[in-house]
Design a protein around this motif. Sequence first.
Motif, PDB file in Angstrom:
ATOM      1  N   ILE A 219       0.836  -1.208   0.000  1.00  0.00           N
ATOM      2  CA  ILE A 219       0.000   0.000   0.000  1.00  0.00           C
ATOM      3  C   ILE A 219       0.864   1.247   0.000  1.00  0.00           C
ATOM      4  CG2 ILE A 219      -1.649   1.346   1.364  1.00  0.00           C
ATOM      5  CD1 ILE A 219      -2.901  -0.982  -0.103  1.00  0.00           C
ATOM      6  N   SER A 220       1.916   1.278   0.797  1.00  0.00           N
ATOM      7  CA  SER A 220       2.751   2.480   0.864  1.00  0.00           C
ATOM      8  C   SER A 220       3.450   2.741  -0.474  1.00  0.00           C
ATOM      9  CB  SER A 220       3.769   2.385   1.998  1.00  0.00           C
ATOM     10  OG  SER A 220       4.703   1.361   1.742  1.00  0.00           O
TER      11      SER A 220
ATOM     12  N   GLU B 143       0.733   4.233  -2.778  1.00  0.00           N
ATOM     13  CA  GLU B 143      -0.092   5.279  -2.181  1.00  0.00           C
ATOM     14  C   GLU B 143      -0.398   6.391  -3.182  1.00  0.00           C
ATOM     15  OE1 GLU B 143       0.423   8.274   1.506  1.00  0.00           O
ATOM     16  OE2 GLU B 143       0.896   6.173   1.887  1.00  0.00           O
ATOM     17  N   LYS B 144       0.576   6.767  -3.987  1.00  0.00           N
ATOM     18  CA  LYS B 144       0.355   7.813  -4.986  1.00  0.00           C
ATOM     19  C   LYS B 144      -0.661   7.357  -6.029  1.00  0.00           C
ATOM     20  CE  LYS B 144       4.846  10.006  -4.565  1.00  0.00           C
ATOM     21  NZ  LYS B 144       6.092  10.348  -5.238  1.00  0.00           N
TER      22      LYS B 144
ATOM     23  N   LYS C 134      -4.097   7.584  -4.467  1.00  0.00           N
ATOM     24  CA  LYS C 134      -4.569   8.971  -4.392  1.00  0.00           C
ATOM     25  C   LYS C 134      -5.010   9.460  -5.767  1.00  0.00           C
ATOM     26  CE  LYS C 134      -1.994  10.523  -0.362  1.00  0.00           C
ATOM     27  NZ  LYS C 134      -0.960  11.415   0.157  1.00  0.00           N
TER      28      LYS C 134
END
Length: 115
Positions: free
Chosen positions: A59-60, A63-64, A67
Motif C-alpha cells: 500500500i505504501s 499510495e500515490k 490517491k
Amino acid sequence: KMIHDFLLKDEDLSALSKAIKDHFKLDINFDEIESNEITEEFLVDYIFTKVEKSFEDYISEDEKILKMSKIIALTILDEHWIDHVEKLNYIKQGIGLRAYGQKDPLVEYKKEGIQ
C-alpha cells in the motif's frame, strides 16, 4: 487450516513456507524461529504479522496511485453529476408546457428525469 494440517503431519516448516509462497505469493522465512516456540497459535500470529507487513508495504508503494485513482474517480463522478443536474434543469424548463396538454407536470418531470 493450512498451518494446522502441517503441524498434524509433523512436516518441516520449509514445506509450510513453500505452501504459503505458492498459495499467497509471500516469501516467509521460518529459520529465525526457535523450534521450542512453534505452536499453532504462534505460527498463525507470525504469518498474519508477515502478511500484514507485506500488505502495508504494498500500500505504501502504491499510495500515490491510490490517491490519483481517487482523484480521477471523484472528477468523473463530479462531471457526471453536473451533467445530470443540467439535464434535469433543461427538463424542468420544458415541463411547464406539458401542463397545457392536460398532463401532470410532476409525473412528467419524474418520467423524464429517470430517462
